[in-house]
Design an enzyme around this catalytic site. Structure first.
Site, PDB file in Angstrom:
ATOM      1  N   SER A 178      35.968-106.882   7.430  1.00 55.20           N
ATOM      2  CA  SER A 178      35.473-107.887   6.145  1.00 55.20           C
ATOM      3  C   SER A 178      36.661-108.377   5.083  1.00 55.20           C
ATOM      4  O   SER A 178      36.663-109.165   4.314  1.00 55.20           O
ATOM      5  CB  SER A 178      34.479-107.024   5.328  1.00 55.20           C
ATOM      6  OG  SER A 178      34.876-105.876   4.879  1.00 55.20           O
ATOM      7  N   HIS A 206      30.047-110.130   8.904  1.00 55.78           N
ATOM      8  CA  HIS A 206      30.921-111.426   8.597  1.00 55.78           C
ATOM      9  C   HIS A 206      30.890-112.265   9.751  1.00 55.78           C
ATOM     10  O   HIS A 206      31.229-113.501   9.736  1.00 55.78           O
ATOM     11  CB  HIS A 206      31.964-110.926   8.040  1.00 55.78           C
ATOM     12  CG  HIS A 206      32.222-110.479   6.950  1.00 55.78           C
ATOM     13  ND1 HIS A 206      32.394-110.864   5.694  1.00 55.78           N
ATOM     14  CD2 HIS A 206      32.171-109.145   6.245  1.00 55.78           C
ATOM     15  CE1 HIS A 206      32.432-110.242   4.639  1.00 55.78           C
ATOM     16  NE2 HIS A 206      32.285-109.024   4.981  1.00 55.78           N
ATOM     17  N   LYS A 237      25.521-113.452   4.160  1.00 58.98           N
ATOM     18  CA  LYS A 237      26.800-114.241   4.048  1.00 58.98           C
ATOM     19  C   LYS A 237      26.806-115.625   4.728  1.00 58.98           C
ATOM     20  O   LYS A 237      25.928-116.463   4.113  1.00 58.98           O
ATOM     21  CB  LYS A 237      27.658-113.301   4.775  1.00 58.98           C
ATOM     22  CG  LYS A 237      28.021-111.984   4.132  1.00 58.98           C
ATOM     23  CD  LYS A 237      28.779-111.084   4.629  1.00 58.98           C
ATOM     24  CE  LYS A 237      28.716-109.567   4.288  1.00 58.98           C
ATOM     25  NZ  LYS A 237      28.475-109.393   2.547  1.00 58.98           N
TER      26      LYS A 237
HETATM   27  N1  PMP Z   1      29.043-104.696   5.983  1.00 58.05           N
HETATM   28  C1  PMP Z   1      30.188-105.251   5.695  1.00 58.05           C
HETATM   29  C2  PMP Z   1      31.184-105.428   6.797  1.00 58.05           C
HETATM   30  C3  PMP Z   1      30.307-106.137   4.572  1.00 58.05           C
HETATM   31  O1  PMP Z   1      31.364-106.609   4.242  1.00 58.05           O
HETATM   32  C4  PMP Z   1      29.173-105.981   3.782  1.00 58.05           C
HETATM   33  C5  PMP Z   1      29.196-106.801   2.273  1.00 58.05           C
HETATM   34  N2  PMP Z   1      30.455-107.277   1.952  1.00 58.05           N
HETATM   35  C6  PMP Z   1      28.046-105.238   4.049  1.00 58.05           C
HETATM   36  C7  PMP Z   1      28.012-104.592   5.137  1.00 58.05           C
HETATM   37  C8  PMP Z   1      27.086-105.189   3.097  1.00 58.05           C
HETATM   38  O2  PMP Z   1      26.177-106.329   3.072  1.00 58.05           O
HETATM   39  P1  PMP Z   1      25.323-106.706   1.870  1.00 58.05           P
HETATM   40  O3  PMP Z   1      26.390-107.376   1.045  1.00 58.05           O
HETATM   41  O4  PMP Z   1      24.086-107.634   2.559  1.00 58.05           O
HETATM   42  O5  PMP Z   1      24.891-105.470   1.383  1.00 58.05           O
END
Ligand code: PMP
Length: 391
Positions: A178, A206, A237
């Site tokens: 991420s 992502h 996303k």
């Molecule tokens: N997993 C990863 C790799 C992320 O980057 C994120 C959010 N940035 C999440 C899970 C969490 O997802 P959400 O924003 O839908 O809670």
């Protein structure tokens, strides 16, 4: 009493250069946003395909609002399950090539709920050092022993596994990381998991809608049809909606629906949100051109940054990290870009390890070459002013 306590803690956060503040947007999340009346070029959005204001998604939300109303009124196992929740889960399973799927309120809730339900005290979880916070929190909540292996390093993973012979275990990794924007070595991880009889879980938050011919994520990127036991992703996303999901076997999904506490004890996503996810999945499957543009623009942007002298990797992904080191430098860089009406987030600990504060740039399929060129020029100017690059 609380004022004193928390003011002191806040002072320390500020002294460490780690204080964070929200910036309030006055417009949809697109390649441009409005903040306090200014038009700002957005270079930090996770909405990789630029779908947040897409007419088809808005229409789907409106139609669901008219049919089902607003809130879902309960958790999925009580009164909050609708036919479209089921339809979305069937569509996700087809999209990921699995038997079944389950949707959670957020990606964070999915990771915490899945990992803590799957692993228990007698287990070992092998976790990549740069995994997302929600994975780390899920690992901690499970009570399992946690063995952190070096980032994207199958040899170190093997070494860690050899320290726990015969223990039940789970390997867990981000698919597309991420913040660093690199891709986990999934073919090696699948082979290792099989040989050691461990489960493999991939978080494709992502990569969903971004990587792979049909947007299926890192598994599709590598052409892997099987070997991932627990395929997690988000709808928040590229899909421009909200929610997290897990795809896998019927028995895994049924087990999680009965045991994942963040699923059981939380209100279901609203029907309008689910309708947006369904419409976005359809677009993602039918419109590969946006993904091709996103990849081309990302590779070009990285190359231009490297030509200017920035130390940037050449991954075929839209997440571009410029590592600067100190948090104050990252914040100063980001502030100066904002003065140029360009939004690039500074990412600091605890999101990244100490000493690796950085700018995180996200390319969107809807950015024009002209907009990206404006961004590059400003990043170059600020980089030179701060002595990050010299040319
Ligand atoms: N997993 C990863 C790799 C992320 O980057 C994120 C959010 N940035 C999440 C899970 C969490 O997802 P959400 O924003 O839908 O809670």
């Amino acid at each position: 009493m609380t004022e004193n306590l928390f003011d002191k803690k806040l002072q320390k956060i500020k002294a460490d250069g780690l204080y964070r503040q929200m910036k309030y947007l006055l417009s949809p999340q697109g390649s441009h946003v409005r903040i306090v009346g200014e038009d700002i070029l957005m270079l930090s959005s996770n909405s990789y395909l630029g779908l947040c204001f897409d007419e088809r998604l808005r229409k789907a939300a409106h139609a669901a609002l008219e049919q089902y109303g607003t809130g879902s009124g309960g958790s999925r196992l009580t009164t909050g399950s609708y036919d479209i929740h089921k339809r979305l889960e069937e569509e996700i399973a087809a999209f990921k090539g699995t038997e079944a799927a389950l949707v959670f309120g957020t990606g964070y809730m999915a990771n915490v709920g899945i990992i803590s339900a799957v692993a228990s005290k007698s287990w070992v979880i092998f976790s990549d050092r740069l995994n997302h916070a929600s994975i780390i929190d899920g690992c901690r909540l499970s009570g399992a022993e946690i063995a952190v292996y070096a980032h994207c390093d199958p040899a170190d993973l093997e070494r860690k596994i050899s320290q726990f012979p015969g223990r039940p275990g789970l390997i867990v990794t981000d698919g597309l990381f991420s913040v660093d924007g690199d891709i986990a070595p999934l073919p090696s991880l699948v082979e290792i998991a099989r040989r050691h009889k461990l489960l493999l879980m991939v978080d494709d938050a992502h990569a969903t809608g971004v990587l792979g011919k049909n947007g299926g994520g890192t598994t599709e990127h590598f052409g892997l049809d099987e070997g991932i036991d627990i395929a997690m992703g988000t709808l928040s996303k590229a899909l421009a909606s909200e929610g997290g999901f897990v795809a896998g076997s019927h028995s895994l999904i049924d087990y999680l629906a009965n045991t994942a506490r963040s699923f059981i004890f939380s209100t279901a996503l609203s029907p309008a949100t689910i309708a947006v996810s369904l419409a976005a999945l359809d677009i993602i499957r039918k419109e590969p051109a946006a993904r091709v543009t996103l990849c081309e623009h990302s590779l070009w942007f990285r190359e231009e940054l490297r030509t200017m002298g920035f130390d940037v990797a050449d991954y075929p992904t839209p997440i571009i990290s410029i590592v600067l080191g100190r948090p104050d430098v990252a914040v100063d860089f980001s502030k100066r870009l904002m003065e140029n009406r360009i939004f690039v987030s500074a990412i600091r600990p605890p999101t990244v390890p100490a000493g690796t504060s950085r700018l995180r740039i996200n390319i969107m399929a809807t950015h024009t070459k002209g907009e990206l060129t404006r961004g590059l020029e400003a990043i170059g100017d600020v980089g030179r002013a701060l002595g990050v690059i010299t040319s």
